[in-house]
Write a protein that holds these residues in place. Structure first.
Motif, mmCIF file in Angstrom:
data_model
loop_
_atom_site.group_PDB
_atom_site.id
_atom_site.type_symbol
_atom_site.label_atom_id
_atom_site.label_comp_id
_atom_site.label_asym_id
_atom_site.label_seq_id
_atom_site.Cartn_x
_atom_site.Cartn_y
_atom_site.Cartn_z
ATOM 1 N N SER A 127 35.437 -51.140 -42.598
ATOM 2 C CA SER A 127 34.085 -51.618 -42.279
ATOM 3 C C SER A 127 33.295 -50.586 -41.472
ATOM 4 O O SER A 127 32.069 -50.534 -41.544
ATOM 5 C CB SER A 127 34.158 -52.924 -41.491
ATOM 6 N N LEU A 129 32.786 -50.608 -38.383
ATOM 7 C CA LEU A 129 32.013 -51.235 -37.314
ATOM 8 C C LEU A 129 32.490 -50.838 -35.920
ATOM 9 O O LEU A 129 31.693 -50.736 -34.995
ATOM 10 C CB LEU A 129 32.064 -52.766 -37.445
ATOM 11 N N GLY A 192 25.414 -49.381 -48.031
ATOM 12 C CA GLY A 192 25.672 -50.265 -46.907
ATOM 13 C C GLY A 192 24.574 -50.235 -45.852
ATOM 14 O O GLY A 192 23.793 -49.288 -45.760
ATOM 15 N N GLN A 194 24.355 -51.234 -41.588
ATOM 16 C CA GLN A 194 25.058 -51.648 -40.370
ATOM 17 C C GLN A 194 24.061 -52.004 -39.275
ATOM 18 O O GLN A 194 23.025 -51.352 -39.131
ATOM 19 C CB GLN A 194 25.978 -50.540 -39.848
ATOM 20 N N ARG A 196 24.242 -52.680 -35.137
ATOM 21 C CA ARG A 196 25.115 -52.543 -33.972
ATOM 22 C C ARG A 196 24.384 -53.065 -32.745
ATOM 23 O O ARG A 196 23.341 -52.528 -32.347
ATOM 24 C CB ARG A 196 25.530 -51.083 -33.773
ATOM 25 N N ALA A 222 21.270 -47.282 -41.912
ATOM 26 C CA ALA A 222 21.196 -47.536 -43.346
ATOM 27 C C ALA A 222 21.067 -46.227 -44.111
ATOM 28 O O ALA A 222 20.588 -45.222 -43.572
ATOM 29 C CB ALA A 222 20.011 -48.449 -43.665
ATOM 30 N N SER A 254 27.938 -55.579 -40.719
ATOM 31 C CA SER A 254 27.798 -54.647 -41.837
ATOM 32 C C SER A 254 27.659 -55.411 -43.141
ATOM 33 O O SER A 254 28.310 -56.435 -43.345
ATOM 34 C CB SER A 254 29.001 -53.698 -41.915
ATOM 35 N N ASP A 256 28.169 -54.431 -46.942
ATOM 36 C CA ASP A 256 28.699 -53.311 -47.722
ATOM 37 C C ASP A 256 29.529 -53.851 -48.884
ATOM 38 O O ASP A 256 30.378 -54.735 -48.685
ATOM 39 C CB ASP A 256 29.555 -52.411 -46.831
ATOM 40 N N HIS A 261 30.478 -58.280 -42.912
ATOM 41 C CA HIS A 261 31.411 -58.394 -41.797
ATOM 42 C C HIS A 261 30.620 -58.524 -40.497
ATOM 43 O O HIS A 261 29.626 -57.815 -40.301
ATOM 44 C CB HIS A 261 32.315 -57.163 -41.704
#
Length: 317
Positions: A127, A129, A192, A194, A196, A222, A254, A256, A261
């Protein structure tokens, strides 16, 4: 409601569970105290053995301290194992008798529920992450099922960095402790995205949305702006803000492939009764309320994501 289990369920009624809690919790507490005391004695004796053997050159004293360290270490190990055995038995009893009921009341289908299993290491690593500064993974309460027509996987997760110095002293640093949630997307994504959480962290986003609150809460990573805005619709942005507020913890997300996730860095475990309450009094009604709250904590966060029908094709509540 259907629950397929990897082992037989040993559900107890409230009176039986109450009796088991009252029987096991004092043993857990006593073993914990004994293990801590003898662990300290073993460490201190080990230090004295080293001093007498290498510094003072007193072989007799070194032999005595070495023997004491071995005996104390053995007692600490045995009582520690006994404590973990009682804890596991209690964990299974609460999972079978209370947690399963709370899950069945909220989720459509639970295909797997394991009190001592957790999300796969490969899932966490792939992932991207959580930074790969951890080398030890642990967790509990793996749940795989379907909710509102969408497949999901959940577990508690604890990631640590474990190092040992040249004297053999072990150091454990928590890198992540909280919950991991995976939802299946309606169709796979080519690139994907993400998100955060910025709580206590900084980082520059590759794109920014029109929501100042969202931009302040998340760093957006991204491949390109088109991909980011395909995922981050105004509706989903609002939902993620709500989910972030309900999580009350730093969240990393995320999108993806065919999965979303979410890592929730809450620094606590769900489905774990508070030890102090459990030691003080066995209150099954309170225990059931806590487990129901934990289940709803997960479901309410999922609900916010599933409101985006384009991503998940979720059924109505």
């Amino acid at each position: 409601m259907q629950i397929n289990k990897e082992r037989p369920s040993y559900a107890l009624d409230d009176a039986e569970l109450d009796a088991l809690i009252k029987k096991l919790t004092p043993k857990i507490r006593i073993n914990a105290v004994v293990a801590a005391i003898f662990g300290f004695i073993a460490t201190a004796a080990g230090v004295m053995f080293t001093l007498n053997f290498y510094v003072f050159d007193d072989m007799v004293a070194a032999l005595g301290y070495g023997t004491l360290a071995f005996i104390a270490g053995t007692v600490a190990s045995i009582t520690g194992m006994d404590m973990r055995r009682h804890k596991r038995k209690l964990k299974y009893a609460i999972s079978d008798s209370v947690v399963r009921c709370a899950l069945s009341a909220r989720f459509t289908t639970i295909d797997k529920f394991s009190a001592i299993s957790y999300i796969k290491q490969d899932t966490v690593m792939l992932s991207g992450l959580i930074h790969r500064s951890w080398n030890t993974i642990n967790g509990s309460d793996l749940i795989e099922g379907t909710y509102r027509g969408v497949n999901f996987v959940f577990s508690n997760l604890h990631l640590e960095q474990v190092t040992t110095d040249n004297k053999g002293n072990e150091k454990r640093v928590t890198k992540f402790k909280g919950q991991w949630l995976t939802l299946s997307l309606a169709k796979p994504m080519t690139f994907g995205v993400q998100l955060r959480g910025r709580k206590g962290r900084t980082g520059q986003s590759t794109v920014e949305t029109e929501s100042a609150e969202f931009n302040s809460r998340f760093q957006i990573i991204a491949y390109d702006a088109h991909t980011a805005f395909y995922v981050l619709t105004p509706q989903l942005i609002e939902q993620i803000i709500k989910a972030d507020k309900k999580a009350s913890a730093r969240m990393l997300i995320s999108f993806d492939g065919d999965k979303m996730h979410a890592a929730i860095d809450s620094y606590r475990e769900l489905f774990e009764p508070a030890d102090k309450k459990l030691f003080a009094v066995s209150n099954i009604a309170t225990l059931r309320m806590q487990m129901k709250w934990d289940v709803n904590y997960i479901a309410n966060i999922i609900d916010e994501f599933l409101a985006n029908e384009a991503l998940f094709n979720a059924e109505g509540v």
